[in-house]
Structure formats: C-alpha cells, structure tokens
Design a protein around this motif. Structure first.
Motif, PDB file in Angstrom:
ATOM      1  N   ALA A  94    -104.694   0.601 -86.560  1.00 60.92           N
ATOM      2  CA  ALA A  94    -104.367  -0.172 -85.359  1.00 60.92           C
ATOM      3  C   ALA A  94    -104.392  -1.672 -85.633  1.00 60.92           C
ATOM      4  N   ALA A  95    -105.267  -2.102 -86.543  1.00 64.45           N
ATOM      5  CA  ALA A  95    -105.391  -3.536 -86.859  1.00 64.45           C
ATOM      6  C   ALA A  95    -104.501  -3.958 -88.025  1.00 64.45           C
ATOM      7  N   GLN A  96    -103.840  -2.990 -88.639  1.00 69.22           N
ATOM      8  CA  GLN A  96    -103.101  -3.246 -89.882  1.00 69.22           C
ATOM      9  C   GLN A  96    -101.916  -4.193 -89.711  1.00 69.22           C
ATOM     10  N   ALA A  97    -101.122  -4.002 -88.671  1.00 67.89           N
ATOM     11  CA  ALA A  97     -99.873  -4.756 -88.525  1.00 67.89           C
ATOM     12  C   ALA A  97    -100.113  -6.258 -88.465  1.00 67.89           C
ATOM     13  N   ASP A  98    -101.054  -6.688 -87.650  1.00 70.11           N
ATOM     14  CA  ASP A  98    -101.320  -8.120 -87.512  1.00 70.11           C
ATOM     15  C   ASP A  98    -101.843  -8.719 -88.814  1.00 70.11           C
ATOM     16  N   ALA A  99    -102.749  -8.012 -89.463  1.00 70.05           N
ATOM     17  CA  ALA A  99    -103.328  -8.504 -90.716  1.00 70.05           C
ATOM     18  C   ALA A  99    -102.265  -8.621 -91.804  1.00 70.05           C
ATOM     19  N   GLU A 100    -101.391  -7.623 -91.872  1.00 69.62           N
ATOM     20  CA  GLU A 100    -100.367  -7.641 -92.915  1.00 69.62           C
ATOM     21  C   GLU A 100     -99.288  -8.680 -92.633  1.00 69.62           C
ATOM     22  N   ARG A 101     -98.982  -8.913 -91.368  1.00 71.06           N
ATOM     23  CA  ARG A 101     -97.982  -9.940 -91.033  1.00 71.06           C
ATOM     24  C   ARG A 101     -98.500 -11.331 -91.401  1.00 71.06           C
ATOM     25  N   ALA A 102     -99.767 -11.576 -91.123  1.00 73.18           N
ATOM     26  CA  ALA A 102    -100.362 -12.864 -91.512  1.00 73.18           C
ATOM     27  C   ALA A 102    -100.354 -13.021 -93.031  1.00 73.18           C
ATOM     28  N   ALA A 103    -100.630 -11.931 -93.732  1.00 77.09           N
ATOM     29  CA  ALA A 103    -100.600 -11.962 -95.200  1.00 77.09           C
ATOM     30  C   ALA A 103     -99.191 -12.237 -95.715  1.00 77.09           C
ATOM     31  N   ALA A 104     -98.201 -11.609 -95.095  1.00 76.78           N
ATOM     32  CA  ALA A 104     -96.804 -11.829 -95.488  1.00 76.78           C
ATOM     33  C   ALA A 104     -96.411 -13.291 -95.296  1.00 76.78           C
ATOM     34  N   ASP A 105     -96.850 -13.883 -94.187  1.00 76.66           N
ATOM     35  CA  ASP A 105     -96.559 -15.295 -93.921  1.00 76.66           C
ATOM     36  C   ASP A 105     -97.061 -16.172 -95.057  1.00 76.66           C
ATOM     37  N   ARG A 106     -98.271 -15.922 -95.516  1.00 77.02           N
ATOM     38  CA  ARG A 106     -98.854 -16.759 -96.564  1.00 77.02           C
ATOM     39  C   ARG A 106     -98.259 -16.471 -97.946  1.00 77.02           C
ATOM     40  N   ILE A 107     -98.220 -15.189 -98.306  1.00 75.71           N
ATOM     41  CA  ILE A 107     -97.882 -14.823 -99.682  1.00 75.71           C
ATOM     42  C   ILE A 107     -96.418 -15.114-100.003  1.00 75.71           C
ATOM     43  N   PHE A 108     -95.496 -14.682 -99.147  1.00 78.60           N
ATOM     44  CA  PHE A 108     -94.079 -14.870 -99.459  1.00 78.60           C
ATOM     45  C   PHE A 108     -93.653 -16.330 -99.348  1.00 78.60           C
ATOM     46  N   SER A 109     -94.392 -17.129 -98.587  1.00 75.78           N
ATOM     47  CA  SER A 109     -94.059 -18.553 -98.463  1.00 75.78           C
ATOM     48  C   SER A 109     -94.412 -19.334 -99.722  1.00 75.78           C
ATOM     49  N   MET A 110     -95.140 -18.716-100.644  1.00 77.21           N
ATOM     50  CA  MET A 110     -95.473 -19.381-101.897  1.00 77.21           C
ATOM     51  C   MET A 110     -94.251 -19.546-102.793  1.00 77.21           C
ATOM     52  N   LEU A 111     -93.269 -18.667-102.631  1.00 73.91           N
ATOM     53  CA  LEU A 111     -92.062 -18.699-103.455  1.00 73.91           C
ATOM     54  C   LEU A 111     -91.080 -19.754-102.945  1.00 73.91           C
ATOM     55  N   GLY A 116     -88.489 -16.324-101.494  1.00 72.47           N
ATOM     56  CA  GLY A 116     -89.495 -15.857-100.543  1.00 72.47           C
ATOM     57  C   GLY A 116     -88.858 -15.082 -99.407  1.00 72.47           C
ATOM     58  N   ALA A 117     -87.714 -15.579 -98.931  1.00 76.43           N
ATOM     59  CA  ALA A 117     -87.012 -14.907 -97.830  1.00 76.43           C
ATOM     60  C   ALA A 117     -86.515 -13.535 -98.265  1.00 76.43           C
ATOM     61  N   GLN A 118     -86.029 -13.416 -99.499  1.00 79.63           N
ATOM     62  CA  GLN A 118     -85.542 -12.128-100.003  1.00 79.63           C
ATOM     63  C   GLN A 118     -86.669 -11.107-100.095  1.00 79.63           C
ATOM     64  N   MET A 119     -87.804 -11.533-100.633  1.00 80.04           N
ATOM     65  CA  MET A 119     -88.930 -10.607-100.757  1.00 80.04           C
ATOM     66  C   MET A 119     -89.496 -10.246 -99.388  1.00 80.04           C
ATOM     67  N   ARG A 120     -89.564 -11.228 -98.501  1.00 81.39           N
ATOM     68  CA  ARG A 120     -90.043 -10.967 -97.140  1.00 81.39           C
ATOM     69  C   ARG A 120     -89.121  -9.960 -96.451  1.00 81.39           C
ATOM     70  N   ALA A 121     -87.812 -10.104 -96.672  1.00 81.36           N
ATOM     71  CA  ALA A 121     -86.841  -9.190 -96.058  1.00 81.36           C
ATOM     72  C   ALA A 121     -87.029  -7.761 -96.569  1.00 81.36           C
ATOM     73  N   LEU A 122     -87.333  -7.614 -97.853  1.00 82.19           N
ATOM     74  CA  LEU A 122     -87.593  -6.280 -98.409  1.00 82.19           C
ATOM     75  C   LEU A 122     -88.819  -5.659 -97.754  1.00 82.19           C
ATOM     76  N   TRP A 123     -89.868  -6.472 -97.594  1.00 82.62           N
ATOM     77  CA  TRP A 123     -91.089  -5.977 -96.972  1.00 82.62           C
ATOM     78  C   TRP A 123     -90.843  -5.588 -95.512  1.00 82.62           C
TER      79      TRP A 123
END
Length: 200
Positions: A94-111, A116-123
């Motif tokens: 139940a808590a997974q979606a919010d935590a993973e979205r925040a992680a995606a924001d940080r991790i893929f923005s490093m590229l 970063g947009a391509q990898m984020r789109a795959l995810w």
C-alpha cells in the motif's frame, strides 16, 4: 575553469553509474535456487532480463523483446531508495507507490535530460502494464520468484506463511503477459502444494 557540455554530461552519466551500483545492496526475500543465500535486486534484474531473451517466444506476437529487456533492467532501480517490497505484505504494498515515485524522481533526474526521461518512461511503462511489452515484463518479474521458490522447497512461502491462494493470485499477472507461462506457473504452484512446500 569552464566544463565543456560533453564533460558535464559524462560526469552526470558516471555519477548515475556509481549510484545504481547500490542496487547490489538491496536484498530480496527470495533465495538463490541453490538455497545458499538471498538474492539481491541487481541479480534479479539481470536474471529476468535474460529470461526475456530466453522465453521471448512465449510473449504475444509482435512483442518488442529488446524493449522488455530494457524495461526489466530499469524496473527495480527505484528500490535503491524505496527498498524491496514483499508482494505478500499488504501494508508494505500500500505504501509502495508513493515511495517508488519519489525514488524515481531523484534517481532518474541524475541522468542528462533525455536519458533520464527515457529511463523514467521505461519504468512508468512497466508500472502501468498497458502495453504488451510491460505485461510480458511484469509476467517474468512474477514468474522468477515462483520458479525460485519451487526449486527451494517453497523458499519464502512457508517462511512467511504464504498460502497457495495468494500465489495463484500472482499467477493471474503472469497469465496477462503470457498464456503459456501462466499455465506453467500454475503447474508449479500445484506441484508445490502436492509436495507440501506450499499450504492451501
């Protein structure tokens, strides 16, 4: 000293490469099939990517297997921040979606931007399960732990008191991506029940 754009881009790519090495430290519930230790997220991503190549003929006709492989290599990077979620833990899911979205924001923005947009789109595609590629990728992601548990006398199932009905529910996701793998996974579940490795 002025940093050339291409050097700045390379520095961002290398920083991302160093960051994703942390995926090797994220430990999953599943054990290796020899039972020697628990699997880490990087091993899981590598394994399901190879499964896509090996079992690609069981995907729906026209499925872009290379895109499936790319999706599977990327799909768990968010767990560097969010951690691995045990799929039979309703509270954690139940808590997974919010935590993973925040992680995606940080991790893929490093590229750099477009990478970063391509990898984020795959995810995002993997999570949405709206394409044949994402449904097949998700099927393999669910198939791998069932295969591992079957080959380790139930593995995590008895350890966490998982019932056969819960596993059959996950098989439906496999069926959505591949009819033949869904049938095979269900056979593994029933065989595990018959052997006493999974409780009804």
């Amino acid at each position: 000293m002025t940093i050339a754009p291409e050097e700045d881009r390379l520095n961002a790519q290398i920083a991302f490469a160093v960051e994703i090495d942390k995926l090797k430290r994220v430990i999953r519930r599943n054990h290796l099939m020899d039972g020697s230790r628990r699997e880490n997220d990087a091993e899981h991503s590598w394994y399901v990517g190879l499964l896509a190549m090996i079992l690609g003929e069981h995907a729906p006709a026209g499925t872009d297997i290379q895109r499936v492989v790319a999706m599977l290599l990327v799909h768990d990077l968010v767990e560097i921040d969010a951690g691995d979620t045990f799929i039979y833990d309703a509270e954690a899911v139940a808590a997974q979606a919010d935590a993973e979205r925040a992680a995606a924001d940080r991790i893929f923005s490093m590229l750099p931007g477009e990478q970063g947009a391509q990898m984020r789109a795959l995810w995002e595609e993997f999570e949405a399960r709206q394409t044949v590629e994402s449904r097949f990728a998700k099927a393999l992601d669910r198939f791998a732990p069932i295969l591992a548990n079957h080959h380790t006398e139930g593995g995590t199932w008895p350890l966490f008191k998982v019932k056969a009905s819960q596993v059959r529910e996950k098989v439906r996701i496999i069926e959505e991506g591949s009819a033949s793998l869904g049938v095979y996974a269900l056979e593994l579940v029933e065989l595990s029940v018959a052997r006493g490795h999974l409780s009804e």
